[in-house]
Design a protein around this motif. Sequence first.
Motif, short mmCIF file in Angstrom:
data_model
loop_
_atom_site.label_atom_id
_atom_site.label_comp_id
_atom_site.label_asym_id
_atom_site.label_seq_id
_atom_site.Cartn_x
_atom_site.Cartn_y
_atom_site.Cartn_z
N ALA A 28 -4.23 34.26 19.41
CA ALA A 28 -4.90 33.79 18.49
C ALA A 28 -6.05 33.62 18.88
CB ALA A 28 -3.23 32.40 18.02
N LEU B 149 -7.66 37.54 16.50
CA LEU B 149 -7.31 38.70 16.49
C LEU B 149 -6.38 38.41 15.13
CD1 LEU B 149 -6.37 40.33 19.34
CD2 LEU B 149 -8.02 40.78 17.63
N LYS B 150 -6.29 38.80 13.86
CA LYS B 150 -5.26 39.45 12.77
C LYS B 150 -3.02 38.47 13.18
CE LYS B 150 -8.20 38.78 9.16
NZ LYS B 150 -9.55 39.57 8.74
N MET B 151 -2.83 37.66 12.42
CA MET B 151 -1.35 37.94 13.33
C MET B 151 -0.99 37.49 12.12
SD MET B 151 -2.09 36.00 16.98
CE MET B 151 -0.44 36.53 17.36
N LYS B 152 0.37 37.55 12.23
CA LYS B 152 1.21 37.72 10.98
C LYS B 152 1.56 35.38 11.69
CE LYS B 152 3.31 41.66 9.11
NZ LYS B 152 3.01 42.31 9.79
N ASP B 153 2.45 35.52 13.02
CA ASP B 153 3.03 34.01 13.21
C ASP B 153 2.03 34.18 14.65
OD1 ASP B 153 4.56 32.42 13.07
OD2 ASP B 153 5.68 33.05 12.09
N LEU B 154 2.91 33.30 15.14
CA LEU B 154 2.61 33.40 16.62
C LEU B 154 3.72 33.71 17.55
CD1 LEU B 154 1.30 29.99 17.25
CD2 LEU B 154 0.22 32.14 17.65
#
Lengths: 231, 230
Positions: free
Chosen positions: B138, B142-147
Amino acid sequence: MGKLLVNERDIVVPGEEVAEGMDYLPSLGTYRDKETLVSSQFGFVNISGRLVKVIPLSGRYNPRRDDIVIGRVADMTFSNWFVDVDYATEAVLSSKETGEYVQRGTDLSQIYGIGDYIIARVMGVSRQKAIDLSMRGPGLRKITTGRIIKVDSVKVPRIIGKEGSMISLIKEKTGCRIMVGQNGKVWIQGDDLKKERIAVEAINMINEKSFVNGLTEKIKEFLEKELKDVQ
Amino acid sequence: MYNKRLDGRKADELRTIKARVGIVKRADGSAMFQIGKTIALAAVYGPRQLHPKFLQNPKMGLLRCNYNMMSFSGSGERVRPGTSRRSKEISYVTEGALAPVLDLEEYPNTVVDVFIEILQSDSGTRCAGICAASMALADAGLKMKDLVSAVAVGRIDGKLVVDLTKEEEDYDGEVADIAIAITPRTGEITLLQMDGFANKEELAKSFENAKEACKKIWEVQKKALKEKYT
């Protein structure tokens, strides 16, 4: 009815819910999961009308069309240059895009050699993130003087400031010529080396303290204090 | 029956957690995650150029994890430096735990490198590593849906507990040790490993415990990330 779960300029992490309902639309850095809008990036919230954006606070340069970048020629073929623009893959500059007539069979190193720095425009970015550059346009050229420093690409908007307020402040006070590439490379050239150094320090300061409120005032103070000693 | 835990915690109580973001200056993103005596450090580099070239995928980027225990990280014996069968496996399952949240299609032909170093170990190192790595990803923008939050749950001599220590893992009696990684918002499981035995009911209850614990870890992760900019 839609409901916002965060405020403007709040810092959110990936997976944090930012809005409920279909009234708000996902933009850069957010996505929709059924009825909720969720952040997909670590950054701060920006709301414009119904659009909810998350603007990143860190990360590498993400190339976009019409960005002005400063790159270093890394390699070349018979018809192309490969330019390092601080992205994972090298950008391609075709000999047709130099803005001047290049006769067939010309040795390309006579125009831009390996290691030369150039100011170029991103013509396009493909889905596979292949970058095409162009040298056609005002101000796009090879860099022969001055110095180049590196800042975080996400902080470039802060260095430029609202309608260029920050950068024109530094230019005005130090009398330097400055060019900020969207990829985080900054070109600085001044007649007076001491003033050039102060400009570099000011830009590095913005890079480190980009999230401080009232930064323009602080930079102004810093420049005035430092420049007093020079004159 | 194991009624009182060796370190005096409640059955569903986690060890003290400390987390910090942005500690490796030259990395694109980095994080430290400490749970009890276990300390994990994660550094993320990328998206960057991927070599050898045949690994490049024009449709999506590659996630490459590397888990490593520092030679001084063990409790007593020196850990032999370098890759081992164990560290290879943990690197592999860590990749599997993190890949579902990462939007790798945004980074075609490139690689995202994650380096996890264990500075000190007292069980739950792979979970601590995953927690640190997800924060570092994070932090790298970067592109992330969730941790991703991870914790080890288990059963010691008939008692269901959360976040086992090394002492508890080696308890003289029947021990089940289940490492679980969860995406905290949606509750999806991205890592599930078990040592020992557990029956259906115990397993179901353990999942519930892990979910609760991961929520708590998530709060710590969120706080640590936000603290970087306040």
